[in-house]
Write an enzyme that holds these catalytic residues in place. Structure first.
Site, PDB file in Angstrom:
ATOM      1  N   LYS A  16       0.880  -1.186   0.000  1.00 36.21           N
ATOM      2  CA  LYS A  16       0.000   0.000   0.000  1.00 36.21           C
ATOM      3  C   LYS A  16       0.906   1.221   0.000  1.00 36.21           C
ATOM      4  O   LYS A  16       1.480   1.583   1.021  1.00 36.21           O
ATOM      5  CB  LYS A  16      -0.860  -0.039   1.269  1.00 36.21           C
ATOM      6  CG  LYS A  16      -2.204   0.656   1.184  1.00 36.21           C
ATOM      7  CD  LYS A  16      -2.179   2.107   0.803  1.00 36.21           C
ATOM      8  CE  LYS A  16      -2.169   3.048   1.978  1.00 36.21           C
ATOM      9  NZ  LYS A  16      -1.900   4.445   1.578  1.00 36.21           N
ATOM     10  N   GLU A  28       8.592   0.698  11.413  1.00 33.97           N
ATOM     11  CA  GLU A  28       9.707   1.636  11.211  1.00 33.97           C
ATOM     12  C   GLU A  28       9.096   3.031  11.251  1.00 33.97           C
ATOM     13  O   GLU A  28       8.491   3.485  10.281  1.00 33.97           O
ATOM     14  CB  GLU A  28      10.388   1.355   9.872  1.00 33.97           C
ATOM     15  CG  GLU A  28      10.878  -0.084   9.774  1.00 33.97           C
ATOM     16  CD  GLU A  28      11.761  -0.319   8.564  1.00 33.97           C
ATOM     17  OE1 GLU A  28      11.875   0.569   7.711  1.00 33.97           O
ATOM     18  OE2 GLU A  28      12.334  -1.408   8.484  1.00 33.97           O
ATOM     19  N   CYS A  72      13.283  10.089   7.973  1.00 34.30           N
ATOM     20  CA  CYS A  72      12.960   9.629   9.333  1.00 34.30           C
ATOM     21  C   CYS A  72      14.134   9.833  10.285  1.00 34.30           C
ATOM     22  O   CYS A  72      13.942  10.167  11.439  1.00 34.30           O
ATOM     23  CB  CYS A  72      12.552   8.167   9.298  1.00 34.30           C
ATOM     24  SG  CYS A  72      13.747   7.095   8.497  1.00 34.30           S
ATOM     25  N   GLU A 100       8.315  15.551  15.797  1.00 32.04           N
ATOM     26  CA  GLU A 100       8.917  15.377  14.475  1.00 32.04           C
ATOM     27  C   GLU A 100       8.251  16.355  13.500  1.00 32.04           C
ATOM     28  O   GLU A 100       7.045  16.307  13.292  1.00 32.04           O
ATOM     29  CB  GLU A 100       8.691  13.936  14.002  1.00 32.04           C
ATOM     30  CG  GLU A 100       9.390  13.628  12.712  1.00 32.04           C
ATOM     31  CD  GLU A 100       9.088  12.211  12.215  1.00 32.04           C
ATOM     32  OE1 GLU A 100       7.926  11.785  12.279  1.00 32.04           O
ATOM     33  OE2 GLU A 100      10.039  11.543  11.762  1.00 32.04           O
TER      34      GLU A 100
HETATM   35  P1  NAD Z   1       1.967   8.205   7.723  1.00 31.27           P
HETATM   36  O1  NAD Z   1       2.063   7.458   8.990  1.00 31.27           O
HETATM   37  O2  NAD Z   1       0.995   9.305   7.607  1.00 31.27           O
HETATM   38  O3  NAD Z   1       1.577   7.199   6.528  1.00 31.27           O
HETATM   39  C1  NAD Z   1       2.360   6.063   6.238  1.00 31.27           C
HETATM   40  C2  NAD Z   1       1.504   5.062   5.480  1.00 31.27           C
HETATM   41  O4  NAD Z   1       0.512   4.550   6.365  1.00 31.27           O
HETATM   42  C3  NAD Z   1       0.753   5.652   4.282  1.00 31.27           C
HETATM   43  O5  NAD Z   1       0.755   4.709   3.218  1.00 31.27           O
HETATM   44  C4  NAD Z   1      -0.644   5.821   4.832  1.00 31.27           C
HETATM   45  O6  NAD Z   1      -1.653   5.815   3.857  1.00 31.27           O
HETATM   46  C5  NAD Z   1      -0.751   4.596   5.729  1.00 31.27           C
HETATM   47  N1  NAD Z   1      -1.806   4.672   6.737  1.00 31.27           N
HETATM   48  C6  NAD Z   1      -2.235   5.763   7.396  1.00 31.27           C
HETATM   49  N2  NAD Z   1      -3.240   5.420   8.233  1.00 31.27           N
HETATM   50  C7  NAD Z   1      -3.436   4.097   8.102  1.00 31.27           C
HETATM   51  C8  NAD Z   1      -4.330   3.165   8.691  1.00 31.27           C
HETATM   52  N3  NAD Z   1      -5.247   3.530   9.586  1.00 31.27           N
HETATM   53  N4  NAD Z   1      -4.241   1.877   8.322  1.00 31.27           N
HETATM   54  C9  NAD Z   1      -3.329   1.477   7.414  1.00 31.27           C
HETATM   55  N5  NAD Z   1      -2.471   2.309   6.807  1.00 31.27           N
HETATM   56  C10 NAD Z   1      -2.524   3.611   7.155  1.00 31.27           C
HETATM   57  O7  NAD Z   1       3.435   8.662   7.374  1.00 31.27           O
HETATM   58  P2  NAD Z   1       3.920   9.603   6.191  1.00 31.27           P
HETATM   59  O8  NAD Z   1       3.512  10.990   6.532  1.00 31.27           O
HETATM   60  O9  NAD Z   1       3.531   9.014   4.881  1.00 31.27           O
HETATM   61  O10 NAD Z   1       5.501   9.438   6.331  1.00 31.27           O
HETATM   62  C11 NAD Z   1       6.253  10.140   7.234  1.00 31.27           C
HETATM   63  C12 NAD Z   1       6.509   9.331   8.484  1.00 31.27           C
HETATM   64  O11 NAD Z   1       7.168   8.121   8.171  1.00 31.27           O
HETATM   65  C13 NAD Z   1       7.444  10.071   9.432  1.00 31.27           C
HETATM   66  O12 NAD Z   1       7.003   9.918  10.752  1.00 31.27           O
HETATM   67  C14 NAD Z   1       8.770   9.351   9.226  1.00 31.27           C
HETATM   68  O13 NAD Z   1       9.666   9.475  10.298  1.00 31.27           O
HETATM   69  C15 NAD Z   1       8.312   7.962   9.010  1.00 31.27           C
HETATM   70  N6  NAD Z   1       9.374   7.173   8.336  1.00 31.27           N
HETATM   71  C16 NAD Z   1      10.078   6.248   9.065  1.00 31.27           C
HETATM   72  C17 NAD Z   1      11.105   5.515   8.465  1.00 31.27           C
HETATM   73  C18 NAD Z   1      11.912   4.491   9.246  1.00 31.27           C
HETATM   74  O14 NAD Z   1      12.614   3.685   8.643  1.00 31.27           O
HETATM   75  N7  NAD Z   1      11.857   4.480  10.564  1.00 31.27           N
HETATM   76  C19 NAD Z   1      11.422   5.748   7.124  1.00 31.27           C
HETATM   77  C20 NAD Z   1      10.698   6.706   6.421  1.00 31.27           C
HETATM   78  C21 NAD Z   1       9.666   7.407   7.048  1.00 31.27           C
END
Ligand code: NAD
Length: 485
Positions: free
Chosen positions: A175, A249, A285, A391
Site C-alpha cells: 500500500k 519503522e 525519518c 517530528e
Molecule cells: P503516515 O504514517 O501518515 O503514513 C504512512 C503510510 O501509512 C501511508 O501509506 C498511509 O496511507 C498509511 N496509513 C495511514 N493510516 C493508516 C491506517 N489507519 N491503516 C493502514 N495504513 C494507514 O506517514 P507519512 O507521513 O507518509 O511518512 C512520514 C513518516 O514516516 C514520518 O514519521 C517518518 O519518520 C516515518 N518514516 C520512518 C522511516 C523508518 O525507517 N523508521 C522511514 C521513512 C519514514
C-alpha cells in the site's frame, strides 16, 4: 495531460473497483499531474485474495527459481531507471540527482541482493539432541505480507518490503502513500508480466479506506509499516484481533552531537546539509534535527553551519542543479509552516532560514505555488520546546549548547523516540562511550545518514521495532526426530 496509473492485482493493472481517483500533485509547482486509484475495501479484498492464491505456488518454487524472478525485476528497474527517477522527482519532490544517482541504482541493486538471499532464507539449523535424536529448524514464509509505505522514499521502501518478503517465499500486498504513489504504480506496470500473477500486488489509496481493511484482513499474515508513530499505534490496535507479527519503522527526533574536539568543518556539513536539509528537504525519518554543540565551540560552530548551507540550491526537483527540493504536499507544507510560526513564541530564535512559498521566488515564477521551505536553523534555550520534541518532517533543525558528555547524553536521550543519533569527536574512547549511552537504534560517528554494509536499521521506543530483512520475513519451526529401528 493528466496521466493515470492503475493498481496491480493478480497480475492485472486495474483502476479502483469503485472507479474513484486521487489527484497526485507535483510539489515543485502545486499542479496535479497524475491520478491514482482511490482504492477501498473491495480492492483490498481482491489484492489479498490474489496474494493468497499465488502463495502456495510461489512458496513451493525452489529458491533458485524465485531468485531468477527477482533478478528479472532488477533488470526491468535498471532498464527503466531514468523514467522511474523522473516520475519520482515529479510526483514526490525528491531531487532528480538523488533519485537518478542514488535511489534507482540502489533499488536495482536491492532486488539483485534479495535474489542472492533466497537460499539463505530457507536455511535452518540441525543438531544432535541425543544418540538417536535429531533436532532441526525449518525456516518458513509467513504467507501474505502487507507492506505499508510512506511518501518520502517510495521505491526504496517498497523494495525493502516486497523484495525481502518475496525472497523468503511470501507473496505481498503493498500500500503506497497517497501523496506519492505514482512511481510504485509505474513499477507495478513494469513488473506485471515479470512476476507470476498475484505474487506482488500494489493498491493505492488512503490509509483509512484501503490500508485499514488490509491491516484487519484475516488473510494477511505479517505487516511491515514504515510511517509515523501515530499510524504505528493505529495499525497495532487494528491488527490485534489476529495477533499479526509487526515490523514498525516509525518517526524520529534524532540528536546530532558535536564535541569541541571534532573536525568542525566536516561536522558542520554533516549536521546540516547531510543530516537535515538537502536531498529530501528534511523529510527523512533519521534526520538529525536536534543539533547539540559543546558550549566552548557553540558560536564558532553556528557560523560554520551557516557557511555550510550557503550553497544550497532550492528549486524544481526535476532540475539537476537543484540540491534541495520542496515539501511533498500542501498539507505537510502547512504543518511545517505551523511549527515555524509557533517557534518564536516559545523562545526559539532563527539563526537562518524561515522563509517559504512565494517569498522565495520572483513574481510569476512557476515555483511560487510549490511547497518550498528554505533550510531553517532555530536556536533554542533547551530541549522542552515543541520544535525540540515533535517530528516536524521538513528542513528545520534546532541547535542548543551542552556542557559536557553527561549533559549531551541527558539532552540527547530526553525524547521518546530512538531512531538514530550522530556523534562528532576525534576521541575513540568517547565514540564508544557515546554509542553505548545513546538511546537509538543506529549511531553514526563522524558521519551521518550512511546506510549499508548489511547493518540493520531499526528503531527503539516511539521509533518502533523490527525491520525488513529476509530472515524477519520467515518464522522458525522446530522439529524433533527420533530415529527408531
Ligand atoms: P503516515 O504514517 O501518515 O503514513 C504512512 C503510510 O501509512 C501511508 O501509506 C498511509 O496511507 C498509511 N496509513 C495511514 N493510516 C493508516 C491506517 N489507519 N491503516 C493502514 N495504513 C494507514 O506517514 P507519512 O507521513 O507518509 O511518512 C512520514 C513518516 O514516516 C514520518 O514519521 C517518518 O519518520 C516515518 N518514516 C520512518 C522511516 C523508518 O525507517 N523508521 C522511514 C521513512 C519514514
Amino acid at each position: 495531460m493528466v496521466r493515470e496509473f492503475g493498481n496491480l492485482v493478480g497480475g492485472k493493472v486495474l483502476p479502483a473497483a469503485g472507479g474513484a481517483w486521487l489527484d497526485s500533485v507535483n510539489p515543485s509547482t502545486g499542479e496535479a499531474w497524475a491520478r491514482v486509484p482511490r482504492s477501498g475495501a473491495v480492492d483490498a479484498e481482491a489484492a489479498v485474495e490474489a496474494a493468497r492464491s499465488a502463495f502456495p505456488g510461489w512458496a513451493a518454487l525452489p529458491p533458485a527459481r524465485r531468485a531468477m524472478y527477482l533478478k528479472a525485476v532488477a533488470r526491468v528497474v535498471a532498464e527503466h531507471a531514468a523514467e522511474l527517477a523522473e516520475i519520482e522527482a515529479r510526483d514526490n519532490g525528491r531531487i532528480i540527482r538523488d533519485v537518478a544517482g542514488g535511489d534507482l541504482p540502489g533499488v536495482a541493486y536491492m532486488w539483485d541482493a534479495f535474489a542472492g538471499e533466497c537460499d539463505a532464507a530457507v536455511r535452518g539449523m540441525s543438531t544432535q539432541v541425543g544418540p538417536t535424536t535429531v533436532g532441526l529448524t525449518r525456516r518458513e514464509p509467513y504467507g501474505v505480507v502487507l507492506g505499508i509505505i510512506p511518501w518520502n522514499a517510495p521505491l526504496p521502501t517498497l523494495t525493502a518490503k516486497a523484495g525481502a518478503a518475496l525472497a523468503a517465499g511470501n507473496t505481498a500486498v503493498i500500500k503506497p502513500a497517497e501523496q506519492a504513489s505514482a512511481s510504485s504504480l509505474r513499477f507495478a506496470e513494469l513488473v506485471a508480466d515479470v512476476l507470476p500473477p498475484g505474487v506482488l500486488n500494489i493498491v493505492a489509496g488512503l490509509g483509512e479506506e484501503v490500508g485499514d481493511p488490509l491491516v484487519r484482513h484475516a488473510g494477511i499474515d505479517r505487516i511491515s509499516l514504515t510511517g509515523s508513530t501515530a499510524t504505528g499505534q493505529v495499525v497495532t490496535r487494528a491488527s490485534a484481533d489476529h495477533l499479526k507479527p509487526l515490523a514498525l519503522e516509525l518517526g524520529g527526533k534524532s540528536p546530532n552531537i558535536v564535541f569541541a574536539d571534532a573536525d568542525l568543518d566536516a561536522a558542520a556539513v554533516g549536521a546540516t546539509t547531510t543530516a537535515v536539509f538537502t536531498g529530501n528537504a528534511g523529510q527523512v525519518c533519521y534526520a538529525g534535527t536536534r543539533i547539540l554543540v559543546e558550549h566552548s565551540v557553540f558560536d564558532d560552530f553556528v557560523e560554520r553551519m551557516r557557511a555550510a548551507v550557503a550553497g544550497v540550491v532550492l528549486g524544481d526537483a526535476l532540475d539537476p542543479a537543484t540540491t534541495m527540493g520542496p515539501i511533498v504536499s500542501a498539507e505537510q507544507f502547512a504543518r511545517v509552516a505551523g511549527y515555524l510560526d509557533g517557534a518564536a513564541g516559545e523562545g526559539a530564535e532563527a539563526v537562518f532560514g524561515g522563509r517559504r512559498g512565494a517569498a522565495l521566488f520572483p513574481d510569476g515564477s512557476p515555483y511560487a505555488d510549490g511547497y518550498f521551505v528554505e533550510p531553517t536553523l532555530l536556536r533554542v534555550p533547551d530541549n522542552t520546546l515543541r520544535v525540540c520534541r515533535e517530528e516536524i518532517f521538513g528542513p528545520v533543525a534546532v541547535v542548543m549548547p551542552f556542557a559536557d558528555e553527561d549533559d549531551a547524553v541527558r539532552i540527547a536521550n530526553d525524547t521518546g523516540y530512538g531512531l538514530a543519533a550522530g556523534v562528532w569527536t576525534q576521541s575513540l574512547a568517547r565514540a564508544h562511550r557515546m554509542s553505548a549511552a545513546l538511546h537509538a537504534g543506529f549511531v553514526w560517528v563522524n558521519t551521518y545518514r550512511r546506510l549499508g554494509g548489511g547493518l540493520p536499521f531499526a528503531g527503539i521506543g516511539d521509533s518502533g521495532y523490527g525491520h525488513d530483512s529476509v530472515l524477519e520475513n520467515t518464522r522458525e519451526k522446530s522439529v524433533m526426530i527420533e530415529l527408531l529401528g
